[in-house]
Design a protein around this motif. Structure first.
Motif, PDB file in Angstrom:
ATOM      1  N   SER A 119       0.838  -1.197   0.000  1.00 10.38           N
ATOM      2  CA  SER A 119       0.000   0.000   0.000  1.00 10.38           C
ATOM      3  C   SER A 119       0.873   1.246   0.000  1.00 10.38           C
ATOM      4  N   GLY A 120       0.255   2.376  -0.322  1.00 16.32           N
ATOM      5  CA  GLY A 120       0.988   3.645  -0.347  1.00 16.32           C
ATOM      6  C   GLY A 120       1.662   3.876  -1.688  1.00 16.32           C
ATOM      7  N   GLY A 121       2.678   4.726  -1.686  1.00 15.14           N
ATOM      8  CA  GLY A 121       3.396   5.022  -2.919  1.00 15.14           C
ATOM      9  C   GLY A 121       2.461   5.538  -3.997  1.00 15.14           C
ATOM     10  N   ALA A 122       2.625   5.018  -5.220  1.00 13.47           N
ATOM     11  CA  ALA A 122       1.805   5.464  -6.352  1.00 13.47           C
ATOM     12  C   ALA A 122       0.520   4.642  -6.484  1.00 13.47           C
ATOM     13  N   LEU A 123       0.292   3.733  -5.555  1.00 21.36           N
ATOM     14  CA  LEU A 123      -0.881   2.864  -5.661  1.00 21.36           C
ATOM     15  C   LEU A 123      -2.147   3.616  -5.233  1.00 21.36           C
ATOM     16  N   GLU A 124      -3.193   3.509  -6.040  1.00 22.11           N
ATOM     17  CA  GLU A 124      -4.453   4.154  -5.661  1.00 22.11           C
ATOM     18  C   GLU A 124      -5.141   3.362  -4.558  1.00 22.11           C
ATOM     19  N   LYS A 125      -4.997   2.048  -4.590  1.00 20.63           N
ATOM     20  CA  LYS A 125      -5.560   1.226  -3.514  1.00 20.63           C
ATOM     21  C   LYS A 125      -4.586   0.075  -3.253  1.00 20.63           C
ATOM     22  N   PRO A 126      -4.631  -0.510  -2.051  1.00 27.06           N
ATOM     23  CA  PRO A 126      -3.669  -1.576  -1.734  1.00 27.06           C
ATOM     24  C   PRO A 126      -3.775  -2.767  -2.688  1.00 27.06           C
ATOM     25  N   MET A 127      -2.624  -3.380  -2.974  1.00 33.29           N
ATOM     26  CA  MET A 127      -2.591  -4.617  -3.772  1.00 33.29           C
ATOM     27  C   MET A 127      -2.398  -5.784  -2.809  1.00 33.29           C
ATOM     28  N   HIS A 128      -3.001  -6.934  -3.140  1.00 30.73           N
ATOM     29  CA  HIS A 128      -2.800  -8.135  -2.333  1.00 30.73           C
ATOM     30  C   HIS A 128      -2.312  -9.267  -3.225  1.00 30.73           C
ATOM     31  N   ALA A 129      -1.295  -9.970  -2.758  1.00 34.20           N
ATOM     32  CA  ALA A 129      -0.774 -11.120  -3.497  1.00 34.20           C
ATOM     33  C   ALA A 129      -0.636 -12.281  -2.522  1.00 34.20           C
ATOM     34  N   ARG A 130      -0.966 -13.482  -2.987  1.00 35.59           N
ATOM     35  CA  ARG A 130      -0.903 -14.655  -2.113  1.00 35.59           C
ATOM     36  C   ARG A 130       0.564 -14.987  -1.831  1.00 35.59           C
ATOM     37  N   GLY A 131       0.869 -15.258  -0.571  1.00 41.53           N
ATOM     38  CA  GLY A 131       2.215 -15.722  -0.223  1.00 41.53           C
ATOM     39  C   GLY A 131       3.189 -14.599   0.077  1.00 41.53           C
ATOM     40  N   GLU A 132       4.449 -14.842  -0.271  1.00 35.21           N
ATOM     41  CA  GLU A 132       5.539 -13.926   0.072  1.00 35.21           C
ATOM     42  C   GLU A 132       5.481 -12.650  -0.776  1.00 35.21           C
ATOM     43  N   PRO A 133       6.097 -11.551  -0.263  1.00 31.20           N
ATOM     44  CA  PRO A 133       6.124 -10.317  -1.067  1.00 31.20           C
ATOM     45  C   PRO A 133       6.903 -10.513  -2.361  1.00 31.20           C
ATOM     46  N   PRO A 134       6.507  -9.797  -3.451  1.00 31.45           N
ATOM     47  CA  PRO A 134       7.292  -9.873  -4.687  1.00 31.45           C
ATOM     48  C   PRO A 134       8.688  -9.307  -4.453  1.00 31.45           C
ATOM     49  N   LYS A 135       9.659  -9.828  -5.170  1.00 31.02           N
ATOM     50  CA  LYS A 135      11.050  -9.419  -4.974  1.00 31.02           C
ATOM     51  C   LYS A 135      11.458  -8.377  -6.014  1.00 31.02           C
ATOM     52  N   VAL A 136      12.116  -7.329  -5.534  1.00 29.99           N
ATOM     53  CA  VAL A 136      12.773  -6.384  -6.435  1.00 29.99           C
ATOM     54  C   VAL A 136      14.198  -6.906  -6.635  1.00 29.99           C
ATOM     55  N   VAL A 137      14.666  -6.932  -7.885  1.00 30.59           N
ATOM     56  CA  VAL A 137      15.991  -7.504  -8.174  1.00 30.59           C
ATOM     57  C   VAL A 137      17.028  -6.376  -8.233  1.00 30.59           C
ATOM     58  N   LEU A 138      18.023  -6.466  -7.363  1.00 29.95           N
ATOM     59  CA  LEU A 138      19.070  -5.439  -7.275  1.00 29.95           C
ATOM     60  C   LEU A 138      20.406  -6.098  -7.610  1.00 29.95           C
ATOM     61  N   THR A 139      21.097  -5.608  -8.634  1.00 30.57           N
ATOM     62  CA  THR A 139      22.380  -6.197  -9.032  1.00 30.57           C
ATOM     63  C   THR A 139      23.412  -5.089  -9.254  1.00 30.57           C
ATOM     64  N   THR A 140      24.668  -5.464  -9.122  1.00 32.34           N
ATOM     65  CA  THR A 140      25.753  -4.529  -9.464  1.00 32.34           C
ATOM     66  C   THR A 140      26.619  -5.194 -10.528  1.00 32.34           C
ATOM     67  N   GLU A 141      27.089  -4.395 -11.482  1.00 31.74           N
ATOM     68  CA  GLU A 141      27.949  -4.956 -12.529  1.00 31.74           C
ATOM     69  C   GLU A 141      28.973  -3.923 -12.991  1.00 31.74           C
ATOM     70  N   GLN A 142      29.977  -4.424 -13.679  1.00 34.36           N
ATOM     71  CA  GLN A 142      31.024  -3.554 -14.235  1.00 34.36           C
ATOM     72  C   GLN A 142      30.749  -3.337 -15.725  1.00 34.36           C
ATOM     73  N   ARG A 143      30.766  -2.092 -16.154  1.00 35.67           N
ATOM     74  CA  ARG A 143      30.608  -1.789 -17.579  1.00 35.67           C
ATOM     75  C   ARG A 143      31.694  -0.800 -17.989  1.00 35.67           C
ATOM     76  N   ARG A 144      32.504  -1.223 -18.944  1.00 43.46           N
ATOM     77  CA  ARG A 144      33.608  -0.383 -19.423  1.00 43.46           C
ATOM     78  C   ARG A 144      34.411   0.206 -18.258  1.00 43.46           C
ATOM     79  N   GLY A 145      34.684  -0.651 -17.292  1.00 38.88           N
ATOM     80  CA  GLY A 145      35.518  -0.213 -16.162  1.00 38.88           C
ATOM     81  C   GLY A 145      34.785   0.591 -15.106  1.00 38.88           C
ATOM     82  N   HIS A 146      33.472   0.795 -15.280  1.00 41.40           N
ATOM     83  CA  HIS A 146      32.705   1.552 -14.284  1.00 41.40           C
ATOM     84  C   HIS A 146      31.677   0.643 -13.619  1.00 41.40           C
TER      85      HIS A 146
END
Length: 209
Positions: A119-146
């Motif tokens: 709930s909250g954020g940009a949602l107009e009304k709360p969302m419900h999903a069965r089971g565990e919360p959905p996962k946001v995928v966070l990764t780090t990588e090297q590109r052209r030395g950065h």
């Protein structure tokens, strides 16, 4: 500290009664089996039921109130709620006449349907999903030395990636872009990439339970 315009999303665990538990909920006036309840509401229903059964007398019904008892009597409704159907029916405790309150609470919560509410954020009304919360995928990588930090699957929380990129640029003080990739299914996958290693700052920005 001031969070500015960061979309404050709340992720909480909520519950619904399973079929075997609905008669107990109805007996306590919780007649809408599709309503979502938090842990405190669920335990209040359980404790009201135990108190009502205790006050109703019967063989065990001495005064003193159920709360002072070291074990709670398992009447047919509570016994069904804990043990009817599925694997629980084979539990060695299934025929027990009473059980310590702590154990009853633990088993009661485990038998409920678990859902995730966002709930909250940009949602107009709360969302419900069965089971565990959905996962946001966070990764780090090297590109052209950065180093680059990438954030994917924001759509699960209805977070607009372009808004997220603007906010993360502010939070991290770094350049942030949205990379689009057309998947075979025809869906556009959008990933926010931030220049530098910002996994900790981004984790703090993400929705928290």
């Amino acid at each position: 500290g001031g969070g500015g315009s960061v979309p404050l999303l709340r992720v909480t665990t909520v519950y619904r009664p399973s079929d075997a538990m609905k008669p107990l909920f109805r007996a306590r006036g919780a007649t809408d089996g599709r309503a979502f309840l938090d842990e405190a509401q669920v335990l209040a229903i359980l404790e009201a039921h135990v108190a009502a059964v205790s006050a109703g007398g019967g063989a065990e019904g001495g005064g003193g109130g159920q709360s002072s008892h070291s074990a709670w009597a398992l009447d047919p409704l509570l016994s069904d709620a804990l043990f009817r159907g599925g694997e629980a029916a084979k539990d060695p405790q299934a025929g027990a006449a009473s059980m310590p309150p702590k154990e009853v609470r633990r088993r009661f919560l485990k038998r409920l349907e678990q859902w995730t509410r966002v709930s909250g954020g940009a949602l107009e009304k709360p969302m419900h999903a069965r089971g565990e919360p959905p996962k946001v995928v966070l990764t780090t990588e090297q590109r052209r030395g950065h180093s680059v930090t990438c954030v994917a699957e924001l759509a699960a929380y209805s977070i607009d990636p372009y808004t997220a990129a603007r906010e993360l640029a502010g939070v991290c003080g770094a350049t942030a872009n949205v990379e689009e990739e057309a998947l075979k299914s025809g869906v556009q996958k959008r990933v926010v990439s931030v220049q530098g290693l910002w996994d900790r700052s981004i984790t703090e920005w993400l929705p928290a339970e």
